[in-house]
Scaffold this motif. Structure first.
Motif, PDB file in Angstrom:
ATOM      1  N   GLU A 162       0.818  -1.212   0.000  1.00  0.00           N
ATOM      2  CA  GLU A 162       0.000   0.000   0.000  1.00  0.00           C
ATOM      3  C   GLU A 162       0.857   1.269   0.000  1.00  0.00           C
ATOM      4  OE1 GLU A 162      -2.580  -0.248   3.357  1.00  0.00           O
ATOM      5  OE2 GLU A 162      -3.671  -2.012   2.615  1.00  0.00           O
ATOM      6  N   ASN A 163       2.155   1.115   0.258  1.00  0.00           N
ATOM      7  CA  ASN A 163       3.048   2.279   0.332  1.00  0.00           C
ATOM      8  C   ASN A 163       4.260   2.094  -0.579  1.00  0.00           C
ATOM      9  OD1 ASN A 163       2.021   4.010   2.863  1.00  0.00           O
ATOM     10  ND2 ASN A 163       1.821   1.837   3.357  1.00  0.00           N
ATOM     11  N   ARG A 164       4.026   1.479  -1.728  1.00  0.00           N
ATOM     12  CA  ARG A 164       5.148   1.149  -2.611  1.00  0.00           C
ATOM     13  C   ARG A 164       5.800   2.372  -3.251  1.00  0.00           C
ATOM     14  NH1 ARG A 164       0.460  -0.814  -4.709  1.00  0.00           N
ATOM     15  NH2 ARG A 164      -0.327   0.094  -6.654  1.00  0.00           N
ATOM     16  N   ASN A 165       5.212   3.549  -3.053  1.00  0.00           N
ATOM     17  CA  ASN A 165       5.835   4.770  -3.556  1.00  0.00           C
ATOM     18  C   ASN A 165       6.982   5.243  -2.667  1.00  0.00           C
ATOM     19  OD1 ASN A 165       3.670   5.282  -1.628  1.00  0.00           O
ATOM     20  ND2 ASN A 165       4.121   7.450  -1.893  1.00  0.00           N
ATOM     21  N   LEU A 166       7.134   4.635  -1.491  1.00  0.00           N
ATOM     22  CA  LEU A 166       8.217   5.028  -0.590  1.00  0.00           C
ATOM     23  C   LEU A 166       9.559   4.533  -1.112  1.00  0.00           C
ATOM     24  CD1 LEU A 166       6.607   4.262   2.882  1.00  0.00           C
ATOM     25  CD2 LEU A 166       6.783   6.478   1.738  1.00  0.00           C
ATOM     26  N   ALA A 167      10.632   5.117  -0.611  1.00  0.00           N
ATOM     27  CA  ALA A 167      11.975   4.705  -1.004  1.00  0.00           C
ATOM     28  C   ALA A 167      12.221   3.246  -0.589  1.00  0.00           C
ATOM     29  CB  ALA A 167      13.019   5.613  -0.350  1.00  0.00           C
ATOM     30  N   LYS A 168      13.101   2.572  -1.335  1.00  0.00           N
ATOM     31  CA  LYS A 168      13.389   1.166  -1.061  1.00  0.00           C
ATOM     32  C   LYS A 168      13.856   0.952   0.373  1.00  0.00           C
ATOM     33  CE  LYS A 168      14.523  -0.597  -5.661  1.00  0.00           C
ATOM     34  NZ  LYS A 168      15.595  -1.207  -6.499  1.00  0.00           N
ATOM     35  N   ASP A 169      14.683   1.882   0.871  1.00  0.00           N
ATOM     36  CA  ASP A 169      15.200   1.746   2.228  1.00  0.00           C
ATOM     37  C   ASP A 169      14.061   1.743   3.243  1.00  0.00           C
ATOM     38  OD1 ASP A 169      17.419   1.739   4.193  1.00  0.00           O
ATOM     39  OD2 ASP A 169      16.585   3.694   4.723  1.00  0.00           O
ATOM     40  N   SER A 170      13.067   2.600   3.020  1.00  0.00           N
ATOM     41  CA  SER A 170      11.923   2.661   3.929  1.00  0.00           C
ATOM     42  C   SER A 170      11.084   1.397   3.845  1.00  0.00           C
ATOM     43  CB  SER A 170      11.057   3.884   3.600  1.00  0.00           C
ATOM     44  OG  SER A 170      11.785   5.079   3.789  1.00  0.00           O
ATOM     45  N   LEU A 171      10.977   0.840   2.647  1.00  0.00           N
ATOM     46  CA  LEU A 171      10.141  -0.343   2.461  1.00  0.00           C
ATOM     47  C   LEU A 171      10.773  -1.600   3.064  1.00  0.00           C
ATOM     48  CD1 LEU A 171       8.890   0.205  -1.201  1.00  0.00           C
ATOM     49  CD2 LEU A 171       7.552   0.407   0.895  1.00  0.00           C
ATOM     50  N   GLN A 176      13.671  -6.889   8.868  1.00  0.00           N
ATOM     51  CA  GLN A 176      14.428  -7.516   9.945  1.00  0.00           C
ATOM     52  C   GLN A 176      13.536  -7.847  11.141  1.00  0.00           C
ATOM     53  OE1 GLN A 176      17.177  -4.607  11.904  1.00  0.00           O
ATOM     54  NE2 GLN A 176      16.507  -3.218  10.287  1.00  0.00           N
ATOM     55  N   LEU A 177      12.481  -7.039  11.358  1.00  0.00           N
ATOM     56  CA  LEU A 177      11.526  -7.356  12.421  1.00  0.00           C
ATOM     57  C   LEU A 177      10.817  -8.660  12.112  1.00  0.00           C
ATOM     58  CD1 LEU A 177       9.612  -6.829  14.847  1.00  0.00           C
ATOM     59  CD2 LEU A 177       8.196  -5.474  13.277  1.00  0.00           C
ATOM     60  N   ALA A 178      10.321  -8.802  10.887  1.00  0.00           N
ATOM     61  CA  ALA A 178       9.600 -10.019  10.508  1.00  0.00           C
ATOM     62  C   ALA A 178      10.499 -11.248  10.638  1.00  0.00           C
ATOM     63  CB  ALA A 178       9.074  -9.887   9.076  1.00  0.00           C
ATOM     64  N   THR A 179      11.741 -11.120  10.174  1.00  0.00           N
ATOM     65  CA  THR A 179      12.678 -12.245  10.248  1.00  0.00           C
ATOM     66  C   THR A 179      12.989 -12.611  11.696  1.00  0.00           C
ATOM     67  OG1 THR A 179      13.680 -11.600   8.143  1.00  0.00           O
ATOM     68  CG2 THR A 179      14.961 -13.065   9.564  1.00  0.00           C
ATOM     69  N   MET A 180      13.174 -11.597  12.530  1.00  0.00           N
ATOM     70  CA  MET A 180      13.484 -11.854  13.941  1.00  0.00           C
ATOM     71  C   MET A 180      12.314 -12.540  14.633  1.00  0.00           C
ATOM     72  SD  MET A 180      15.686 -11.639  16.390  1.00  0.00           S
ATOM     73  CE  MET A 180      16.909 -10.435  15.857  1.00  0.00           C
ATOM     74  N   MET A 181      11.094 -12.084  14.373  1.00  0.00           N
ATOM     75  CA  MET A 181       9.917 -12.689  14.998  1.00  0.00           C
ATOM     76  C   MET A 181       9.756 -14.149  14.583  1.00  0.00           C
ATOM     77  SD  MET A 181       8.400 -10.861  17.188  1.00  0.00           S
ATOM     78  CE  MET A 181       8.171  -9.180  17.785  1.00  0.00           C
ATOM     79  N   GLU A 182      10.110 -14.450  13.321  1.00  0.00           N
ATOM     80  CA  GLU A 182       9.985 -15.821  12.828  1.00  0.00           C
ATOM     81  C   GLU A 182      10.950 -16.765  13.539  1.00  0.00           C
ATOM     82  OE1 GLU A 182       8.535 -14.536   8.329  1.00  0.00           O
ATOM     83  OE2 GLU A 182      10.644 -14.790   8.809  1.00  0.00           O
TER      84      GLU A 182
END
Length: 455
Positions: A162-171, A176-182
């Motif tokens: 929904e926010n793909r217009n943001l810079a790659k760094d922001s996206l 890392q949060l998702a990976t850590m939670m997994e």
């Protein structure tokens, strides 16, 4: 005829020590890095090792981690006196550590092979590999998990879509949060985060010696998940304040060394020139990737003279910038046809470090880590610290330094200029500031101003 890209059935899995995250006993977390098909996945293994320790009778340091084989070494048996003196060893035996790491490597390779075999010659996505490595729980638990809601990764992927217009760094910064939670609590869902869970997660990140800046990003990701689910996210216990460590800036003579350095390979020549072009143009890499030759313009100054410039909107700030270019930047652009080959950030990071080492950038820099509000000092030669983003930091610092603190020059080049209704247009700002910007670059570059990087 355009040929489809052929993706090989190959994946690289390596282990690296996070030297900047040493705990009080000198032990480092081990990170698994997998690379394939232009993708990269980094996972904290949960394994801690001791890289080295004093040798017998305090002599030469004894190595306990082999960087070539990427395995823990047992080392010699400690004497009773050394044990009493507090000489450390690995938290677990080297045999057990290596067995755990080898199993992780095999798991990653097997997961990749299964995905590739389902669709030979097709690209295996990062999301698909993560899903294969961290499958749902058994059937009853999986049903319960579905009822409890989507995973952190699913919610964040929805937010990114929904926010793909943001810079790659922001996206990508919340990946890392998702990976850590997994790996920490794969059954945990965003809606289940309570104050107690948040505190436990914060302590988990501190135990892994994550920097305060990284912890702040993780808590920001949790808030993004809750906002995406339409739940309250403004609780005080979800806020994490962080002090950022100082960023590396190159000095004038170090920039000149990079310009004078003779590349030893084509890819290093490419990266050196790309890094310097970012320095002079003030562009972030994601902005450079989207560069259009039509953005090259000519500015007519108040005295009627003309100077070349680049007109672009910063992807992160959204501010327009018309950046006057010194002659050396023009020569770099023309050398590469104003279009550098696309590279991933990890590859670029490795290359610029190799370049800096060969160019003799050996000044010591405190690449300090701030975690839990405490500063952990880590003095290293700058060739080990330099990154792709160092170019922008260096541009801002040097322009202010040689212009007696004129912040307007750095703001223009970096795209940080404040919006002002009386000075609204990027070209107008650049026309006024271009002479001072070019004079500042002349002071920085000296005889290199009109030259070009050595080949």
């Amino acid at each position: 005829m355009i040929r489809p890209t052929a993706f090989k059935k190959t994946i690289s899995v390596k282990f690296y020590l996070r030297q900047t995250a040493k705990n009080r006993n000198g032990c480092c977390p081990v990170r698994l890095t997998a690379r394939w098909h232009g993708e990269e996945l980094q996972v904290d293994t949960g394994v801690i090792v001791l890289p080295e320790r004093p040798g017998k009778t305090g002599g030469k340091m004894e190595c306990l981690w082999d960087v070539v084989s990427q395995q823990a070494l047992s080392g010699r048996d400690l004497t009773d006196k050394e044990v009493d003196a507090g000489v450390q060893s690995h938290p677990d035996s080297a045999v057990n550590i290596n067995a755990r790491l080898e199993k992780m490597k095999v798991d990653v390779k097997d997961a990749f092979t299964r995905l590739y075999s389902k669709a030979p010659d097709m690209k295996v996505s990062k999301a698909a590999l993560v899903a294969e490595l961290f499958p749902p729980l058994d059937a009853p638990a999986a049903v319960a998990a579905v009822k409890e809601g989507r995973t952190f990764r699913e919610v964040l992927e929805e937010w990114k879509a929904e926010n793909r217009n943001l810079a790659k760094d922001s996206l990508r910064k919340y990946d890392q949060l998702a990976t850590m939670m997994e790996s920490w609590r794969p059954e945990l869902r965003p809606g289940q985060v309570t104050q107690k869970v948040a505190k436990e997660y914060q302590q988990h990140l501190l135990d892994l010696q994550k920097s305060d800046a990284t912890i702040k990003v993780h808590f920001g990701g949790i808030r993004k998940c809750l906002e995406q689910l339409g739940q309250p996210a403004d609780m005080a216990w979800l806020q994490y304040s962080a002090k950022n460590a100082p960023q590396l800036d190159l000095e004038v003579e170090e920039v000149r060394k990079l310009i004078r350095w003779r590349p030893t390979s084509e890819h290093l020549a490419e990266e050196r020139d790309r890094w310097l072009f970012q320095l002079f143009s003030g562009r972030r890499y994601e902005d450079l990737e989207k560069f259009d030759k039509r953005e090259r313009i000519t500015l007519t100054l108040p005295d009627g003279s003309k100077v070349p410039a680049l007109l672009h909107a910063q992807g992160k700030t959204g501010n327009d910038a018309a950046v006057p270019l010194p002659p050396i930047a023009l020569k770099i652009g023309e050398r590469w046809g104003w279009q550098f080959p696309a590279r991933n950030w990890q590859q670029r990071g490795d290359w610029i470090k190799e370049i800096a080492q060969e160019a003799g950038l050996t000044r010591e820099w405190d690449d300090r880590l701030i975690t839990g509000g405490k500063v952990v000092h880590n003095w290293r030669p700058i060739w080990q610290v330099i990154s792709t983003h160092t170019a922008r930091h260096t541009a801002g610092t040097l322009l202010k330094q040689v212009s007696n603190g004129n912040k307007a020059l750095a703001k223009l080049v970096l795209g940080h200029a404040d919006e002002d209704v009386t000075d609204r247009y990027a070209k107008d700002k650049a026309r006024l500031l271009a002479p001072a910007v070019l004079e500042a670059w002349r002071a920085v570059l000296g005889e290199c101003y009109d030259g070009e990087p050595v080949r």
